[in-house]
Design a protein around this motif. Structure first.
Motif, PDB file in Angstrom:
ATOM      1  N   ASP A 233      27.046 -61.971  48.040  1.00  0.00           N
ATOM      2  CA  ASP A 233      27.300 -62.760  46.841  1.00  0.00           C
ATOM      3  C   ASP A 233      28.798 -62.872  46.578  1.00  0.00           C
ATOM      4  O   ASP A 233      29.588 -62.062  47.051  1.00  0.00           O
ATOM      5  CB  ASP A 233      26.659 -62.100  45.611  1.00  0.00           C
ATOM      6  CG  ASP A 233      25.145 -62.064  45.691  1.00  0.00           C
ATOM      7  OD1 ASP A 233      24.572 -62.956  46.364  1.00  0.00           O
ATOM      8  OD2 ASP A 233      24.542 -61.162  45.097  1.00  0.00           O
ATOM      9  N   GLY A 234      29.159 -63.838  45.769  1.00  0.00           N
ATOM     10  CA  GLY A 234      30.550 -63.942  45.350  1.00  0.00           C
ATOM     11  C   GLY A 234      30.834 -65.237  44.615  1.00  0.00           C
ATOM     12  O   GLY A 234      30.387 -66.303  45.031  1.00  0.00           O
ATOM     13  N   HIS A 235      31.559 -65.118  43.495  1.00  0.00           N
ATOM     14  CA  HIS A 235      32.071 -66.287  42.789  1.00  0.00           C
ATOM     15  C   HIS A 235      33.517 -66.600  43.203  1.00  0.00           C
ATOM     16  O   HIS A 235      34.055 -67.625  42.809  1.00  0.00           O
ATOM     17  CB  HIS A 235      32.085 -66.045  41.277  1.00  0.00           C
ATOM     18  CG  HIS A 235      30.721 -65.957  40.651  1.00  0.00           C
ATOM     19  ND1 HIS A 235      29.671 -66.766  41.019  1.00  0.00           N
ATOM     20  CD2 HIS A 235      30.246 -65.157  39.662  1.00  0.00           C
ATOM     21  CE1 HIS A 235      28.605 -66.461  40.285  1.00  0.00           C
ATOM     22  NE2 HIS A 235      28.928 -65.496  39.459  1.00  0.00           N
ATOM     23  N   SER A 236      34.154 -65.715  43.935  1.00  0.00           N
ATOM     24  CA  SER A 236      35.590 -65.871  44.174  1.00  0.00           C
ATOM     25  C   SER A 236      35.886 -67.154  44.934  1.00  0.00           C
ATOM     26  O   SER A 236      35.176 -67.523  45.875  1.00  0.00           O
ATOM     27  CB  SER A 236      36.151 -64.658  44.918  1.00  0.00           C
ATOM     28  OG  SER A 236      35.818 -64.660  46.284  1.00  0.00           O
ATOM     29  N   SER A 237      36.934 -67.831  44.491  1.00  0.00           N
ATOM     30  CA  SER A 237      37.326 -69.118  45.079  1.00  0.00           C
ATOM     31  C   SER A 237      38.271 -68.897  46.249  1.00  0.00           C
ATOM     32  O   SER A 237      39.086 -67.967  46.233  1.00  0.00           O
ATOM     33  CB  SER A 237      38.004 -69.985  44.019  1.00  0.00           C
ATOM     34  OG  SER A 237      37.123 -70.234  42.940  1.00  0.00           O
ATOM     35  N   PRO A 238      38.206 -69.747  47.270  1.00  0.00           N
ATOM     36  CA  PRO A 238      39.060 -69.561  48.442  1.00  0.00           C
ATOM     37  C   PRO A 238      40.536 -69.796  48.133  1.00  0.00           C
ATOM     38  O   PRO A 238      40.889 -70.624  47.287  1.00  0.00           O
ATOM     39  CB  PRO A 238      38.548 -70.627  49.421  1.00  0.00           C
ATOM     40  CG  PRO A 238      37.208 -71.037  48.917  1.00  0.00           C
ATOM     41  CD  PRO A 238      37.254 -70.860  47.436  1.00  0.00           C
ATOM     42  N   VAL A 239      41.381 -69.043  48.848  1.00  0.00           N
ATOM     43  CA  VAL A 239      42.814 -69.322  48.912  1.00  0.00           C
ATOM     44  C   VAL A 239      43.159 -69.551  50.379  1.00  0.00           C
ATOM     45  O   VAL A 239      42.477 -69.036  51.269  1.00  0.00           O
ATOM     46  CB  VAL A 239      43.656 -68.188  48.296  1.00  0.00           C
ATOM     47  CG1 VAL A 239      43.379 -68.074  46.808  1.00  0.00           C
ATOM     48  CG2 VAL A 239      43.404 -66.856  48.991  1.00  0.00           C
ATOM     49  N   ILE A 240      44.218 -70.335  50.621  1.00  0.00           N
ATOM     50  CA  ILE A 240      44.479 -70.770  51.993  1.00  0.00           C
ATOM     51  C   ILE A 240      45.960 -70.641  52.313  1.00  0.00           C
ATOM     52  O   ILE A 240      46.827 -71.161  51.594  1.00  0.00           O
ATOM     53  CB  ILE A 240      44.051 -72.236  52.212  1.00  0.00           C
ATOM     54  CG1 ILE A 240      42.592 -72.430  51.810  1.00  0.00           C
ATOM     55  CG2 ILE A 240      44.250 -72.639  53.670  1.00  0.00           C
ATOM     56  CD1 ILE A 240      42.133 -73.879  51.836  1.00  0.00           C
ATOM     57  N   GLY A 241      46.259 -69.958  53.422  1.00  0.00           N
ATOM     58  CA  GLY A 241      47.615 -69.880  53.948  1.00  0.00           C
ATOM     59  C   GLY A 241      47.579 -70.006  55.457  1.00  0.00           C
ATOM     60  O   GLY A 241      46.758 -69.368  56.123  1.00  0.00           O
ATOM     61  N   GLY A 242      48.457 -70.839  56.012  1.00  0.00           N
ATOM     62  CA  GLY A 242      48.437 -71.059  57.449  1.00  0.00           C
ATOM     63  C   GLY A 242      47.077 -71.554  57.897  1.00  0.00           C
ATOM     64  O   GLY A 242      46.497 -72.457  57.293  1.00  0.00           O
ATOM     65  N   ASP A 243      46.535 -70.935  58.926  1.00  0.00           N
ATOM     66  CA  ASP A 243      45.219 -71.327  59.429  1.00  0.00           C
ATOM     67  C   ASP A 243      44.110 -70.401  58.934  1.00  0.00           C
ATOM     68  O   ASP A 243      43.036 -70.328  59.537  1.00  0.00           O
ATOM     69  CB  ASP A 243      45.226 -71.328  60.962  1.00  0.00           C
ATOM     70  CG  ASP A 243      45.905 -72.565  61.523  1.00  0.00           C
ATOM     71  OD1 ASP A 243      45.951 -73.592  60.815  1.00  0.00           O
ATOM     72  OD2 ASP A 243      46.398 -72.496  62.660  1.00  0.00           O
ATOM     73  N   ARG A 244      44.360 -69.705  57.828  1.00  0.00           N
ATOM     74  CA  ARG A 244      43.360 -68.757  57.371  1.00  0.00           C
ATOM     75  C   ARG A 244      42.913 -69.044  55.944  1.00  0.00           C
ATOM     76  O   ARG A 244      43.712 -69.312  55.053  1.00  0.00           O
ATOM     77  CB  ARG A 244      43.896 -67.332  57.441  1.00  0.00           C
ATOM     78  CG  ARG A 244      42.821 -66.258  57.394  1.00  0.00           C
ATOM     79  CD  ARG A 244      42.026 -66.147  58.704  1.00  0.00           C
ATOM     80  NE  ARG A 244      42.802 -65.451  59.728  1.00  0.00           N
ATOM     81  CZ  ARG A 244      43.172 -66.030  60.865  1.00  0.00           C
ATOM     82  NH1 ARG A 244      42.861 -67.299  61.110  1.00  0.00           N
ATOM     83  NH2 ARG A 244      43.848 -65.353  61.764  1.00  0.00           N
ATOM     84  N   ILE A 245      41.607 -69.001  55.741  1.00  0.00           N
ATOM     85  CA  ILE A 245      40.973 -69.124  54.423  1.00  0.00           C
ATOM     86  C   ILE A 245      40.484 -67.732  54.030  1.00  0.00           C
ATOM     87  O   ILE A 245      39.827 -67.054  54.832  1.00  0.00           O
ATOM     88  CB  ILE A 245      39.769 -70.082  54.478  1.00  0.00           C
ATOM     89  CG1 ILE A 245      40.171 -71.435  55.072  1.00  0.00           C
ATOM     90  CG2 ILE A 245      39.156 -70.259  53.094  1.00  0.00           C
ATOM     91  CD1 ILE A 245      38.988 -72.234  55.576  1.00  0.00           C
TER      92      ILE A 245
END
Length: 435
Positions: free
Chosen positions: A70-82
Motif C-alpha cells: 500500500d501507499g499514498h506517497s507520490s512519486p519524485v523523479i531525478g535523472g532516470d529514477r522514480i
C-alpha cells in the motif's frame, strides 16, 4: 550521540556516497507538488504533456509496472529514477521503490523500516506509507512519521542516516510529508499526544530546532491534561516557505490554528485560529494574500493579508475573506492565471478569485478525489478513486477537455518528467506520454 540516533556511514563513506551521484543530475520532480511546491508544471514541460490516454487500447501508455503493498506517497523523479514508498497493510514493513524512468524496470524495492507493533490506523482511507519523499540531486529523504525518517543515497539506494526517535501517536496513521529548505529537512508531527514542527540538518540528521504548537484546544483539565482523546489535535499538513513582507516564513497549518515560523530558528511569528482539524492542504500565495485551508471537518478556505504587521494572533486583523462551505480537504488547491482551483473529496470543483474569495464557477465531477491536481499551462489534471483523470480548462468558464481512465484507484499525485506523466494507482505505476 545516542544509540537511537545512528549515522549509517562513516564520514569518508558519506562523502564517497555523495560524490557517486553527480551534482548535475537533473531533478525533474523533487516534491509531491513539483519543483515549485504548488502543483504547477514548468512551462517547458507543460506543452508536451498528453491530453488523452487509454489503458485498454494502449494509447499513449509507454509502460506500466505492477506494484506491491500500500501507499499514498507520490512519486519524485531525478535523472532516470522514480522514487516513492510503500508499506505492508499491517505496517510491519515499510519499503522504498526505485524504478527506471525509461524502461519501468524495478531497481529497488527495499525494506527501510520494520515495526514490531505499529499503532492501528483507525482510518480506512490511510495507510503506513502516506508521506511522500523529497529529492535533491545527491539525496533522497523518506519519511514515515513516527516510524522513521532517512536520507538515502540515490546512486545506491542505501541509507546515509536515519532517525527513529522522533515519535508521536498518529492515531489515524502518518500523513505529513517532509520538505527541504536550504540545509534543513523540515518535519511536521501533529499527533494526538504531541504537536510540533522540527528541522533536522539534512546532511547529518541531527536536530536543529523543534517548536511545539501553542494551540489552545480548549479541553484541558486543571492539571493541563486533555480531557478527551482523538482527532481534534490531528493534522496531516505539509508546510511551505514564503517570503512574507521580507520575512522567510514557514507556513504550517495544524489542528485549530495555522502558524508562521521563522524558518531558520523555528520561532513562532504569528498564528491564525480556525475551527478545523486534519489540515492537509499546502498554503499558497497570490499577490498580497496567503491562502490557507483549515482541514477536513467544517473545512474553510481563508485569505490572510500579507504585511509587515503579521505578529502574534492575527486572526481578527488579517483574515480578509473566509469561504465556509464546499472546500477541499485532501487534494491541494492550485493557482493558475490569477484563479484558484480546488476540489472537495466528493468531487465539487471550484474556480475562485484568490484576492476576494468569491466564486467564479462551481461544478461537480464524479468519484472521490484524494490526489492533488497538477496544472500544465491552461490545463488542470484531476484524478479520482475510479481511475479517472479529467482534464479541465484552467479558465473562468468550466470546460472539460478530456476524460481518461486507468484500471484502478488513484490516491497519489501525478509526477512529470520530460513530457511524460507518471501516475501511481493502487496497484500499478504508469508512464504516459504522447507517442
Amino acid at each position: 550521540m545516542s544509540a537511537i540516533f545512528r549515522l549509517q556511514l562513516s564520514t569518508l563513506a558519506f562523502a564517497a556516497a555523495l560524490a557517486a551521484q553527480p551534482a548535475t543530475t537533473p531533478v525533474f520532480w523533487p516534491d509531491k507538488n513539483g519543483p515549485t511546491f504548488d502543483g504547477v508544471v514548468p512551462a517547458a514541460e507543460a506543452a508536451k504533456l498528453p491530453l488523452k490516454w487509454n489503458a485498454t487500447t494502449g494509447e499513449n501508455i509507454v509502460w506500466k509496472v505492477d506494484l506491491q503493498d500500500d501507499g499514498h506517497s507520490s512519486p519524485v523523479i531525478g535523472g532516470d529514477r522514480i522514487w516513492f514508498t510503500s508499506a505492508t497493510t499491517d505496517g510491519k514493513k515499510q519499503f522504498l521503490y526505485g524504478i527506471d524512468r525509461q524502461s519501468g524496470q524495478i531497481i529497488h524495492h527495499d525494506v527501510l523500516f520494520e515495526n514490531a507493533d505499529p499503532e492501528g490506523l483507525g482510518n480506512p482511507l490511510n495507510n503506513y506509507a502516506a508521506p511522500s519523499p523529497v529529492l535533491e540531486a545527491d539525496a533522497l529523504y523518506v519519511h514515515f512519521g513516527t516510524y522513521g525518517t532517512a536520507r538515502i543515497d540515490p546512486a545506491t539506494g542505501k541509507k546515509v542516516w536515519e532517525r527513529r526517535d522522533i515519535n508521536v501517536r498518529h492515531y489515524r496513521g502518518p500523513g505529513s510529508s517532509p520538505m527541504i529548505h536550504g540545509d534543513l529537512l523540515i518535519l511536521t508531527f501533529d499527533g494526538i499526544d504531541q504537536q510540533f514542527v522540527t528541522a533536522l540538518n539534512k546532511k547529518t540528521g541531527e536536530t536543529v530546532w523543534k517548536t511545539a504548537r501553542t494551540t489552545d484546544y480548549g479541553d484541558l483539565d486543571a492539571e493541563g491534561k486533555p480531557t478527551r482523546d482523538g482527532d481534534m489535535r490531528k493534522a496531516y499538513h505539509t508546510p511551505s516557505v514564503f517570503n512574507l513582507a521580507g520575512v522567510e516564513t514557514l507556513v504550517s497549518i495544524g489542528s485549530r490554528a495555522a502558524f508562521g515560523y521563522a524558518v531558520e530558528t523555528g520561532k513562532e511569528l504569528w498564528t491564525v485560529r480556525h475551527g478545523g482539524f486534519n489540515a492537509a492542504i499546502r498554503p499558497l500565495v497570490y499577490q498580497n494574500v496567503l491562502v490557507l485551508n483549515t482541514g477536513s471537518e467544517r473545512s474553510h478556505t481563508v485569505g490572510v493579508k500579507i504585511d509587515a504587521q503579521m505578529k502574534g494572533d492575527i486572526t481578527a486583523s488579517h483574515v480578509i475573506w473566509d469561504r465556509e462551505k464546499r472546500n477541499a480537504s485532501e487534494a491541494n488547491s492550485v493557482l493558475v492565471n490569477g484563479l484558484l482551483f480546488q476540489i472537495t473529496r466528493g468531487g465539487i470543483v471550484t474556480c475562485m478569485n484568490p484576492v476576494t474569495g468569491e466564486d467564479v464557477w462551481e461544478e461537480r465531477l464524479t468519484g472521490q478525489h484524494l490526489p492533488s491536481p497538477i496544472a500544465a499551462g491552461d490545463r488542470l489534471y484531476f484524478s479520482n478513486d475510479r481511475g479517472d483523470t479529467r482534464v479541465l480548462r484552467a479558465g473562468p468558464q468550466f470546460e472539460v477537455l478530456a476524460e481518461n481512465v486507468l484500471p484502478d484507484a488513484m490516491t497519489a499525485a501525478p509526477a512529470v518528467a520530460e513530457g511524460a506523466l507518471f501516475i501511481r494507482t493502487k496497484k500499478q505505476l504508469f508512464k504516459i506520454a504522447a507517442k
